[in-house]
Structures are given as structure tokens and as C-alpha cells.
Design an enzyme around this catalytic site. Structure first.
Site, short mmCIF file in Angstrom:
data_model
loop_
_atom_site.label_atom_id
_atom_site.label_comp_id
_atom_site.label_asym_id
_atom_site.label_seq_id
_atom_site.Cartn_x
_atom_site.Cartn_y
_atom_site.Cartn_z
N HIS A 15 0.87 -1.20 0.00
CA HIS A 15 0.00 0.00 0.00
C HIS A 15 0.89 1.23 0.00
O HIS A 15 1.60 1.47 -0.97
CB HIS A 15 -0.92 -0.08 1.22
CG HIS A 15 -2.02 0.93 1.27
ND1 HIS A 15 -2.39 1.75 0.23
CD2 HIS A 15 -2.87 1.23 2.29
CE1 HIS A 15 -3.40 2.51 0.60
NE2 HIS A 15 -3.72 2.23 1.84
N HIS A 55 -2.69 -2.11 -9.70
CA HIS A 55 -3.63 -1.44 -8.79
C HIS A 55 -4.93 -2.23 -8.74
O HIS A 55 -5.35 -2.80 -9.75
CB HIS A 55 -3.93 -0.01 -9.29
CG HIS A 55 -4.46 0.88 -8.22
ND1 HIS A 55 -5.79 0.88 -7.89
CD2 HIS A 55 -3.85 1.75 -7.39
CE1 HIS A 55 -5.98 1.76 -6.91
NE2 HIS A 55 -4.82 2.30 -6.58
N ASP A 100 2.74 5.41 -6.85
CA ASP A 100 4.02 5.26 -6.13
C ASP A 100 5.22 5.13 -7.05
O ASP A 100 6.36 5.13 -6.57
CB ASP A 100 3.94 4.03 -5.21
CG ASP A 100 2.94 4.26 -4.10
OD1 ASP A 100 1.98 3.47 -3.98
OD2 ASP A 100 3.09 5.26 -3.39
#
Ligand code: SDX
Length: 463
Positions: free
Chosen positions: A287, A326, A382
Site C-alpha cells: 500500500h 492497482h 508510487d
């Protein structure tokens, strides 16, 4: 089978009305031959409507099985809309691209919390309140000195955020609008201070206190990097890039950490403790920890020449391509695209980061490789953020902390929405029990399990 054809009526008096309205599922249980009308609302059926499906009247009734809630709506929310296939992200209906171009992080935080953009007086009052709540109780400093010099700052942020609940015992008066507003302001205002203090603890540096003459993002950089100068003057290009990164990380509907905040908050605990649960979830490398893991991966790859070998290891399941994939986006994460666009602006103000070459080559090859495209694996938020943070001289173990700072406004907005939700109940999922039943206690002298503890402490359910 001798079972009669019977339709169980769910909602309206007459099941055929429901079926005729076409706003229902007709489900036939082939074990009994019975059919049931399940009302459809918002393109969902209520899991509780399954409970009447039984073979015997004494049965508990049917449940839905959805580990990790991959296809279960846990709530109604009007804060964030995501279309994963189209790569769309909107906050209160406004596209993220427009917010990044025209807004500031504190204005977006107001939008998330109050549901509309603030007027100028509202924004000035909001910014004033947040700015004047950035200090933390001096005893928090003593709390932080208890950590080892090399404690991970996410662990320190997790602990110190939970500790805030002990300084504001009235925060559990959830019905009190003044306490709710104070908790909202305090959380958003103090999280950067706790984050920067954690960093300064790691560096063995004295704490740099908040400076009320600076904006939210400028103040965070000042608390992180101010040394002996009278006033810290951050580069406006870095401040703007950080503010955009804060906007991009503010909220993302029912992700793992937000679900943790809602789940823990559903017990009517204070919001500081609920947000601490969100920080704990974000800490995980799948995460929020992914941005730090991306930098570790890029360093491990070391050069552009090694990219093909690394991607082969990913395809052989020996490695994960961190920063890719994702649960919702099956297209390019719109946030990744915006972050990539800001990278050049940051590198103008700092020295160039050679890891960008490796990241760009990884992306190019992965997006041209059927293994990734067939699984709809694209860069997520990210993938590039860590490279920018590193260019800002922020160390990798602070990357997830930087993620937690803006996500706090999303967590608080979701917590507020949950506490006002008429459907709110304490969160308590069911299970499919796979263990033994009605076993007898065995006296220790009669046990035959051998002399050593063998195998992992926990086994897969039903193993
Ligand atoms: C965030 O939910 C949110 O909104 C989160 C977030 C937010 O703003 O709150 O967007 C922030 O957490 C972004 C995600 C950061 N994490 C990472 O970058 C870690 C790497 N990504 C993966 O671990 C993964 O993609 C997840 C955890 C993000 C999503 O996992 P899912 O939805 O459970 O997908 P999956 O594991 O079922 O994968 C589907 C397939 C599998 O292949 P098969 O086994 O079916 O053949 O894709 C593969 C997976 O093995 N796969 C990957 C991969 N991600 C998925 N293979 C290699 N590298 C990857 N990164």
C-alpha cells in the site's frame, strides 16, 4: 425432488411486481427449487438479502464470500470517484487534473471535508485554523525520545498519532460539532509536525518548530530541513511540487488504509486512534510502503542494462514490479501521469536523479510486454513519487510518511462521513468456519504432537 416451486417475497408485497420492475435479481436455489427476488439498488444487491436463502428453516442462511472485499461495497460515499478502466479520479466531482492545476492542498482538504470549494473568507479561516494548530504538546517530544535513533519514522508516526488521543480526551464526543471540527483541524495541522519531528529524531537534530508565516507545504519543508538560518526559505518550485503531491495523495475512496479508518472508527473510538489504524495499514509495502519499495527496487536494478533481466524475474514471480498494478486502476493511474509531469520541474531545482532512467526504461518495456498489459499492470501513484522525494533530499524511509500527511485529510473526511452515515454500524464481518467441531480436551500426558514446535504458527484456513 418433491420441492415446490416457491418464490420468496423480499421487499414489495408481490414478488412479481419486483420482477416486473426489472429492478431485481431472480435467484433460484437448485438445492430446493425455490426462487427469490433480490432488489437491485445502485447496481448492487444487499448481502443481507441472501440470508433468507436456506435449505432448512433452521439454517443460518446464505452469505456472500469476498476475501479482501474485491467486489463488495462497504459504504455509500460522495467524496471520491474513481473509474479504474478509464483512469479517472475526481474529488467531489472535480477532476484531479484541475485540482492539481488550480488548487492548493489545504483547499482540497477543505473540499474533501466540507464537500464544496471554500469561499475566500472560508479558506482564509480554514488556513488560519490549521496554521494555528501545528504545535504538538511538549510531552510528545519526550515520547519520541523513547524510540531508537534508527526507528522507522512510520512506526513513530503511528505511535505518536495514537498518543494524540490521550492529549485530547474529549475527541471521543463524536456528536459534538466543536470537538469534530477541532479533531479535524488538529489532525491535518499536527501530522506534518509529528512527521518532521520523527525525521529530526532519526537525524539526531533538534526539532524545528512550525513557522506560522509559511504555507502548509513550506512549513513542512522548514520543520524538516531548517538548520541555523533565521527563517527557512524553500525553493518555490519544490514547494509547489510538494503541494501537488499532497493533493494527489489526499484521498482515494475505500483503499486499504481508509477501510481501516472506517472499520476502527465504526467502534466509536476517537478519530486520532482511527487515523492511527490508517497509518498502520498504509505502512504496508503493498500500500503506502510501495514508494519506498520502488526506490529499493531501482537501486537493486542498478542500471538500465539490467532492466530486461529484472522484468524476466518479475514474470518468473521471483520479484514484484513495485509501483505497478492497482486493485482499481486497470489503466494508467492518473496521479502517476501528473507526478511524472512534475518530475522535470523538481530536477530543475535539484540535481538530476539517475534512477529516473531506470524507471523510464522499466515503464517503457513493461507497457510493451504482454505479461503486464494482459494483467492491466500500469504505473501507479508510487512509481515516480519516490524519485521526486529523493531529489528533495527526503530519505526513502520518510516516503510513506509523506504519503500519510495528505492522506490524513482523506481519512478524516471519510471518518466524518462515516459517523454521519445512517447505515453506520460497528464493522463485524462473518466467516466460513473450516476448523474442527465439538472436539474434546486432551490431557497433556496423552498428547502425541512430538517434542518440538514444527511449522508456521498459523496455517492456511482448513489446512
Ligand atoms: C496504493 O487501493 C488504493 O487506492 C491504493 C492507493 C491509494 O491511493 O490509497 O492507490 C495507493 O497502494 C498503490 C499501490 C501500491 N502498491 C504497489 O505498487 C505494490 C505492487 N503492486 C501489487 O502488489 C498489486 O498490484 C496491488 C497490491 C497494488 C494490487 O493487487 P491486486 O489488486 O490484489 O492484484 P492481484 O495481486 O490480484 O494481481 C493480478 C495479477 C496477478 O497475476 P496472476 O497471479 O493472476 O498471474 O497481476 C499480478 C499478480 O501476480 N501482479 C503483479 C503486480 N501486481 C499484480 N505482478 C508483478 N508486479 C506487480 N506489481
Amino acid at each position: 425432488m418433491g420441492t415446490e416451486e416457491k418464490t420468496e417475497v423480499l421487499a414489495p408485497e408481490n414478488a412479481s411486481d419486483l420482477a416486473a420492475s426489472k429492478e431485481s435479481l431472480t435467484v433460484t436455489d437448485n438445492r430446493t427449487g425455490r426462487s427469490y427476488e433480490l432488489p437491485i439498488e445502485d447496481d448492487t444487491v444487499k448481502a443481507m438479502d441472501l440470508r433468507q436463502i436456506k435449505v432448512h428453516e433452521s439454517d443460518f442462511g446464505m452469505m456472500a464470500f469476498d476475501p479482501a472485499f474485491t467486489n463488495t461495497a462497504s459504504c455509500r460515499s460522495s467524496i471520491t470517484f474513481i473509474d479504474g478502466e478509464a483512469g479517472i479520479l475526481e474529488h467531489r466531482g472535480i477532476p484531479i487534473e484541475q485540482l492539481c492545476e488550480h488548487s492548493t492542498y489545504l483547499e482540497v482538504a477543505y473540499l474533501l471535508v466540507f464537500g464544496e470549494l471554500p469561499t475566500r473568507p472560508q479558506l482564509e479561516s480554514w488556513v488560519h485554523d490549521v496554521t494555528h494548530h501545528t504545535f504538538v504538546h511538549e510531552d510528545i517530544k519526550k515520547f519520541l525520545t523513547g524510540f531508537r535513533y534508527d526507528a522507522h519514522p512510520m512506526g513513530m508516526l503511528l505511535a505518536s498519532t495514537g498518543a494524540l488521543s490521550t492529549f485530547y480526551p474529549d475527541a471521543n464526543k463524536l456528536e459534538d460539532p466543536v470537538e469534530r471540527y477541532l479533531a479535524t483541524i488538529r489532525m491535518i495541522a499536527k501530522i506534518p509536525t509529528l512527521a518532521a519531528f520523527s525525521y529530526r529524531h532519526n537525524m539526531g537534530l533538534p526539532y524545528s518548530y512550525p513557522d506560522n508565516n509559511l504555507s502548509y507545504s513550506e512549513n513542512f519543508l522548514s520543520m524538516m530541513f531548517k538548520m541555523t538560518e533565521q527563517n527557512y526559505e524553500p525553493d518555490p518550485r519544490l514547494t509547489r511540487a510538494l503541494d501537488v503531491l499532497f493533493i494527489l495523495h489526499a484521498d482515494h475512496e475505500q483503499n486499504c488504509s481508509t477501510s481501516a479508518v472506517r472499520g476502527v472508527g465504526s467502534s466509536d473510538v476517537d478519530p486520532y486512534s482511527a487515523v492511527a489504524a490508517g497509518i498502520a495499514a498504509l505502512y504496508g509495502r503493498l500500500h503506502g510502503g510501495a514508494n519506498e519499495a520502488v526506490l529499493t527496487m531501482l537501486r537493486h536494478i542498478e542500471s538500465v542494462d539490467n532492466v530486461p533481466d529484472y522484468l524476466q524475474k518479475v514474470k518468473d514471480r521471483e520479484e514484484k514490479l513495485m509501483g505497478f498494478g492497482h486493485r482499481v486502476y486497470k489503466n494508467y493511474d492518473p496521479r502517476a501521469r501528473i507526478i511524472k509531469g512534475h518530475a522535470d520541474e523538481v530536477f530543475e531545482a535539484t540535481e538530476y536523479n539517475p534512477l529516473v532512467e531506470i524507471a523510464t526504461e522499466l515503464e517503457k518495456r513493461a507497457l510493451d510486454d504482454e505479461f503486464f498489459t494482459s494483467r492491466k499492470l500500469y504505473p501507479n501513484v508510487d512509481f515516480y513519487s519516490g524519485i521526486i522525494y529523493e531529489a528533495m533530499k527526503i530519505p526513502p524511509d520518510m516516503f510513506t510518511v509523506i504519503f500519510a500527511i495528505p492522506r490524513t485529510s482523506g481519512w478524516i473526511a471519510q471518518w466524518l462521513e462515516m459517523t454521519d452515515d445512517p447505515d453506520k454500524k460497528i464493522s463485524r464481518p462473518r466467516q466460513i468456519y473450516t476448523g474442527p467441531r465439538e472436539a474434546d480436551y486432551v490431557p497433556i500426558a496423552e498428547r502425541t504432537g512430538g517434542d518440538t514446535i514444527s511449522g508456521p504458527p498459523a496455517t492456511r484456513p482448513g489446512a
